[in-house]
Structure formats: structure tokens, C-alpha cells
Design a protein around this motif. Structure first.
Motif, PDB file in Angstrom:
ATOM      1  N   SER A  31     -74.170 -77.920 -60.719  1.00  0.00           N
ATOM      2  CA  SER A  31     -72.926 -78.216 -61.428  1.00  0.00           C
ATOM      3  C   SER A  31     -71.695 -77.986 -60.569  1.00  0.00           C
ATOM      4  N   GLY A  32     -71.906 -77.548 -59.336  1.00  0.00           N
ATOM      5  CA  GLY A  32     -70.778 -77.343 -58.428  1.00  0.00           C
ATOM      6  C   GLY A  32     -70.230 -75.940 -58.432  1.00  0.00           C
ATOM      7  N   PHE A  33     -70.832 -75.062 -59.220  1.00  0.00           N
ATOM      8  CA  PHE A  33     -70.348 -73.684 -59.265  1.00  0.00           C
ATOM      9  C   PHE A  33     -70.958 -72.888 -58.126  1.00  0.00           C
ATOM     10  N   SER A  34     -70.170 -71.968 -57.615  1.00  0.00           N
ATOM     11  CA  SER A  34     -70.591 -71.216 -56.439  1.00  0.00           C
ATOM     12  C   SER A  34     -71.542 -70.075 -56.797  1.00  0.00           C
ATOM     13  N   GLN A  35     -72.321 -69.707 -55.801  1.00  0.00           N
ATOM     14  CA  GLN A  35     -73.195 -68.542 -55.936  1.00  0.00           C
ATOM     15  C   GLN A  35     -73.496 -68.016 -54.544  1.00  0.00           C
ATOM     16  N   SER A  36     -73.839 -66.743 -54.495  1.00  0.00           N
ATOM     17  CA  SER A  36     -74.208 -66.150 -53.213  1.00  0.00           C
ATOM     18  C   SER A  36     -75.669 -66.463 -52.911  1.00  0.00           C
ATOM     19  N   VAL A  37     -75.907 -66.915 -51.702  1.00  0.00           N
ATOM     20  CA  VAL A  37     -77.286 -67.235 -51.313  1.00  0.00           C
ATOM     21  C   VAL A  37     -77.998 -66.008 -50.753  1.00  0.00           C
ATOM     22  N   LEU A  38     -77.279 -64.912 -50.578  1.00  0.00           N
ATOM     23  CA  LEU A  38     -77.891 -63.747 -49.945  1.00  0.00           C
ATOM     24  C   LEU A  38     -79.013 -63.162 -50.789  1.00  0.00           C
ATOM     25  N   ASP A  39     -78.781 -63.144 -52.084  1.00  0.00           N
ATOM     26  CA  ASP A  39     -79.736 -62.462 -52.955  1.00  0.00           C
ATOM     27  C   ASP A  39     -79.747 -63.098 -54.342  1.00  0.00           C
ATOM     28  N   ASN A  40     -79.651 -64.421 -54.361  1.00  0.00           N
ATOM     29  CA  ASN A  40     -79.644 -65.141 -55.633  1.00  0.00           C
ATOM     30  C   ASN A  40     -78.502 -64.680 -56.540  1.00  0.00           C
ATOM     31  N   ASN A  41     -77.355 -64.398 -55.899  1.00  0.00           N
ATOM     32  CA  ASN A  41     -76.120 -64.043 -56.610  1.00  0.00           C
ATOM     33  C   ASN A  41     -76.202 -62.724 -57.382  1.00  0.00           C
ATOM     34  N   LYS A  42     -77.025 -61.824 -56.903  1.00  0.00           N
ATOM     35  CA  LYS A  42     -77.141 -60.531 -57.592  1.00  0.00           C
ATOM     36  C   LYS A  42     -76.169 -59.493 -57.025  1.00  0.00           C
ATOM     37  N   GLY A  43     -75.736 -59.691 -55.785  1.00  0.00           N
ATOM     38  CA  GLY A  43     -74.811 -58.724 -55.192  1.00  0.00           C
ATOM     39  C   GLY A  43     -75.449 -57.416 -54.797  1.00  0.00           C
ATOM     40  N   VAL A  44     -76.711 -57.473 -54.437  1.00  0.00           N
ATOM     41  CA  VAL A  44     -77.409 -56.230 -54.085  1.00  0.00           C
ATOM     42  C   VAL A  44     -77.798 -56.152 -52.606  1.00  0.00           C
ATOM     43  N   GLN A  45     -77.634 -57.256 -51.911  1.00  0.00           N
ATOM     44  CA  GLN A  45     -77.956 -57.248 -50.477  1.00  0.00           C
ATOM     45  C   GLN A  45     -76.660 -57.241 -49.676  1.00  0.00           C
ATOM     46  N   ALA A  46     -76.574 -56.352 -48.712  1.00  0.00           N
ATOM     47  CA  ALA A  46     -75.341 -56.221 -47.940  1.00  0.00           C
ATOM     48  C   ALA A  46     -75.014 -57.525 -47.210  1.00  0.00           C
ATOM     49  N   VAL A  47     -73.739 -57.864 -47.210  1.00  0.00           N
ATOM     50  CA  VAL A  47     -73.274 -59.033 -46.463  1.00  0.00           C
ATOM     51  C   VAL A  47     -73.456 -58.759 -44.973  1.00  0.00           C
ATOM     52  N   PRO A  48     -74.087 -59.665 -44.230  1.00  0.00           N
ATOM     53  CA  PRO A  48     -74.237 -59.451 -42.785  1.00  0.00           C
ATOM     54  C   PRO A  48     -72.877 -59.271 -42.121  1.00  0.00           C
ATOM     55  N   GLU A  49     -72.822 -58.331 -41.202  1.00  0.00           N
ATOM     56  CA  GLU A  49     -71.550 -57.976 -40.575  1.00  0.00           C
ATOM     57  C   GLU A  49     -70.851 -59.184 -39.968  1.00  0.00           C
ATOM     58  N   GLU A  50     -71.621 -60.101 -39.392  1.00  0.00           N
ATOM     59  CA  GLU A  50     -71.015 -61.239 -38.695  1.00  0.00           C
ATOM     60  C   GLU A  50     -70.319 -62.233 -39.629  1.00  0.00           C
ATOM     61  N   VAL A  51     -70.596 -62.165 -40.917  1.00  0.00           N
ATOM     62  CA  VAL A  51     -69.904 -63.067 -41.846  1.00  0.00           C
ATOM     63  C   VAL A  51     -69.017 -62.302 -42.831  1.00  0.00           C
ATOM     64  N   ALA A  52     -68.910 -60.996 -42.659  1.00  0.00           N
ATOM     65  CA  ALA A  52     -68.143 -60.179 -43.610  1.00  0.00           C
ATOM     66  C   ALA A  52     -66.668 -60.603 -43.663  1.00  0.00           C
ATOM     67  N   GLU A  53     -66.109 -60.948 -42.498  1.00  0.00           N
ATOM     68  CA  GLU A  53     -64.708 -61.366 -42.494  1.00  0.00           C
ATOM     69  C   GLU A  53     -64.515 -62.666 -43.256  1.00  0.00           C
ATOM     70  N   ASP A  54     -65.465 -63.585 -43.098  1.00  0.00           N
ATOM     71  CA  ASP A  54     -65.391 -64.859 -43.828  1.00  0.00           C
ATOM     72  C   ASP A  54     -65.480 -64.619 -45.336  1.00  0.00           C
ATOM     73  N   VAL A  55     -66.349 -63.705 -45.722  1.00  0.00           N
ATOM     74  CA  VAL A  55     -66.503 -63.407 -47.146  1.00  0.00           C
ATOM     75  C   VAL A  55     -65.207 -62.820 -47.699  1.00  0.00           C
ATOM     76  N   GLU A  56     -64.578 -61.960 -46.916  1.00  0.00           N
ATOM     77  CA  GLU A  56     -63.315 -61.376 -47.362  1.00  0.00           C
ATOM     78  C   GLU A  56     -62.242 -62.459 -47.491  1.00  0.00           C
ATOM     79  N   GLU A  57     -62.234 -63.389 -46.556  1.00  0.00           N
ATOM     80  CA  GLU A  57     -61.266 -64.487 -46.620  1.00  0.00           C
ATOM     81  C   GLU A  57     -61.523 -65.360 -47.851  1.00  0.00           C
ATOM     82  N   ALA A  58     -62.791 -65.610 -48.127  1.00  0.00           N
ATOM     83  CA  ALA A  58     -63.135 -66.401 -49.317  1.00  0.00           C
ATOM     84  C   ALA A  58     -62.720 -65.659 -50.581  1.00  0.00           C
ATOM     85  N   TYR A  59     -62.939 -64.361 -50.578  1.00  0.00           N
ATOM     86  CA  TYR A  59     -62.542 -63.512 -51.708  1.00  0.00           C
ATOM     87  C   TYR A  59     -61.037 -63.639 -51.946  1.00  0.00           C
ATOM     88  N   GLU A  60     -60.278 -63.562 -50.865  1.00  0.00           N
ATOM     89  CA  GLU A  60     -58.819 -63.636 -51.001  1.00  0.00           C
ATOM     90  C   GLU A  60     -58.369 -65.047 -51.370  1.00  0.00           C
TER      91      GLU A  60
END
Ligand code: SF4
Length: 82
Positions: A31-60
Motif C-alpha cells: 500500500s506504499g506505507f513504510s516499514q523497517s526491513v531490519l526486523d519486520n518493523n518490530k524495532g528490536v534489532q539495532a540499526v547498523p552503525e553504517e546507516v544510523a546517520e541515514d536513519v536519523e535523517e529520515a527520522y528528522e
């Protein structure tokens, strides 16, 4: 410091911003809605350090505030009690 992320799909407006900024972490469902692929959108797996800045930018950059960030794993959703 470790960070964890997930998307509140209830408020996502499918704008496409997060997947453009952090494609390693955010993808869209049928349907076009976003989800995290890291852990099926559960938020329990740490974001890999190399993409953490991108995730923060997306958050902002998320216009609806649907991207959640935490420094500890998210707990499973429990029914809201009053
Ligand atoms: S930036 Fe926010 S509103 Fe846009 S697709 Fe990603 S989670 Fe949804």
C-alpha cells in the motif's frame, strides 16, 4: 550508541521520503506505507552503525512523525489501558 527504529504505519502518509534517504532500512509495503526491513518493523534489532546517520535523517525528515527512534529495543505493543 545503539539505536532502534520502527514505523508507526497508522500515521505514515506514504510520502516516500524515508526510503529515499535510508533504503537499507525503510521499504514500502503493497500500500506504499513504510516499514523497517531490519526486523519486520518490530524495532528490536539495532540499526547498523553504517546507516544510523541515514536513519536519523529520515527520522528528522518524516513529515508525519511516523518514524520512531529509541536507544533501547521497542517493546511489543500492548493493549491501551485506561
Ligand atoms: S517519511 Fe514518514 S510518512 Fe513518509 S513514507 Fe516514511 S514513515 Fe511514511
Amino acid at each position: 550508541m545503539a539505536c532502534y527504529t520502527k514505523v508507526e504505519k497508522e500515521t505514515c502518509i506514504a510520502c516516500g521520503t524515508c526510503g529515499a534517504i535510508a533504503p537499507e532500512v525503510f521499504e514500502y509495503d503493497d500500500s506504499g506505507f513504510s516499514q523497517s526491513v531490519l526486523d519486520n518493523n518490530k524495532g528490536v534489532q539495532a540499526v547498523p552503525e553504517e546507516v544510523a546517520e541515514d536513519v536519523e535523517e529520515a527520522y528528522e525528515g518524516c513529515p508525519s512523525g511516523s518514524i520512531k527512534l529509541n536507544d533501547t529495543p521497542f517493546k511489543p505493543k500492548t493493549p491501551v489501558s485506561s
